[in-house]
Design an enzyme around this catalytic site. Structure first.
Site, PDB file in Angstrom:
ATOM      1  N   SER A  97     -11.800  -7.034  13.615  1.00  0.00           N
ATOM      2  CA  SER A  97     -11.104  -6.346  14.704  1.00  0.00           C
ATOM      3  C   SER A  97     -12.005  -5.466  15.558  1.00  0.00           C
ATOM      4  CB  SER A  97      -9.949  -5.511  14.155  1.00  0.00           C
ATOM      5  OG  SER A  97     -10.440  -4.405  13.416  1.00  0.00           O
ATOM      6  N   LYS A 149     -10.907   2.050  14.203  1.00  0.00           N
ATOM      7  CA  LYS A 149     -10.759   1.608  15.586  1.00  0.00           C
ATOM      8  C   LYS A 149     -11.517   2.569  16.495  1.00  0.00           C
ATOM      9  CE  LYS A 149      -7.640  -1.500  14.329  1.00  0.00           C
ATOM     10  NZ  LYS A 149      -7.965  -2.950  14.299  1.00  0.00           N
TER      11      LYS A 149
END
Length: 257
Positions: free
Chosen positions: A49, A110
């Site tokens: 990701s 993230k």
């Protein structure tokens, strides 16, 4: 009598040695816990990701002191207190480990995109913050392994956030599931995160019930600082030869931006 005395003395000595070993191990564990809670914690990247910034198999170090401390700074997140102690605000563009809001246990990593009060939106794969399109420069595409022996062509963009933080993103095209979104208004005391692999990231663009949603400040664990080591998928602790054959030395000791 002498033999019995010697036997008793040996037993006492053995017990003392055992106690000293236990004390040494306990002290070592306490020191390790102290360092882990207050200063640094290692994490292994489990997914794609955050590609191309972070690859599956990267072994990173996170600084726990960067944003102060919350209950999530402590292993198992015991409910000892609320909020943050010695709180410091994160900066847009920081790569951050945080606890997933819906369960308070799962670690996610993230990039911080939206600060409290920001308006964040995706339009045809392009990022907009507070009504302005984020500057990006298209780079030559690359072929990546998409799993199970398949490869695919991926667009790359050099993105520059407000404030000047620059990094590279992957994009599969302008019509992905999260390439066109409503405008997200980040609540006070919360943050908005996205993965650099824009079409392969379950992040704040996805509602908290199944994705990340807005992340409370209390859930921040720390700032990702450095890729310490890195191995290609397939490396195993129980297969020593893979420690060398699957190593990615070009990624060792890379400072994260």
């Amino acid at each position: 009598m002498t033999d019995r005395a010697e036997t008793a003395s040996e037993k006492a000595s053995g017990v003392n040695d055992f106690v000293e070993i236990v004390k040494t191990v306990a002290y070592a564990l306490l020191i390790a816990l102290f360092l882990r809670v207050l200063f640094f914690q290692p994490f292994t990247i489990p997914s794609a990701s955050m590609e191309p910034t972070l690859l599956e198999g990267d072994y990173i170090i996170v600084s726990k002191y960067s944003y102060g401390y919350s209950r999530h700074s402590i292993p198992f997140s015991p409910p000892l207190f609320k909020g943050r102690i010695m709180e410091r605000a994160p900066e847009r563009g920081d790569i951050i480990v945080f606890k997933l809001p819906r369960d308070g246990r799962t670690d996610y990593i993230k990039r911080l995109i939206g600060l409290p009060g920001d308006r964040v939106q995706m339009r045809q794969g392009r990022l907009w913050i507070n009504g302005k399109e984020v500057v990006d420069k298209e780079l030559p595409p690359v072929m990546i392994d998409s799993g199970y022996g398949f490869t695919r062509n991926v667009q790359r963009f050099q993105e520059t956030l407000p404030g000047g933080r620059t990094f590279t993103t992957y994009d599969f095209g302008p019509d992905g599931d999260v390439d066109n979104t409503p405008t997200f208004v980040v609540p006070e005391g919360h943050f908005f995160f996205m993965g650099d692999n824009r079409d392969n990231s379950l992040d704040s663009r996805v509602p908290a019930e199944i994705g990340v949603g807005f992340v409370p400040a209390e859930n921040l664990v720390g700032k990702a600082r450095i890729i310490l080591l890195s191995w290609n998928p397939g490396a195993s602790l129980f297969k020593p030869w893979t420690w060398v054959l699957n190593a990615r030395p070009s990624r060792f000791f890379n400072i994260l931006q």
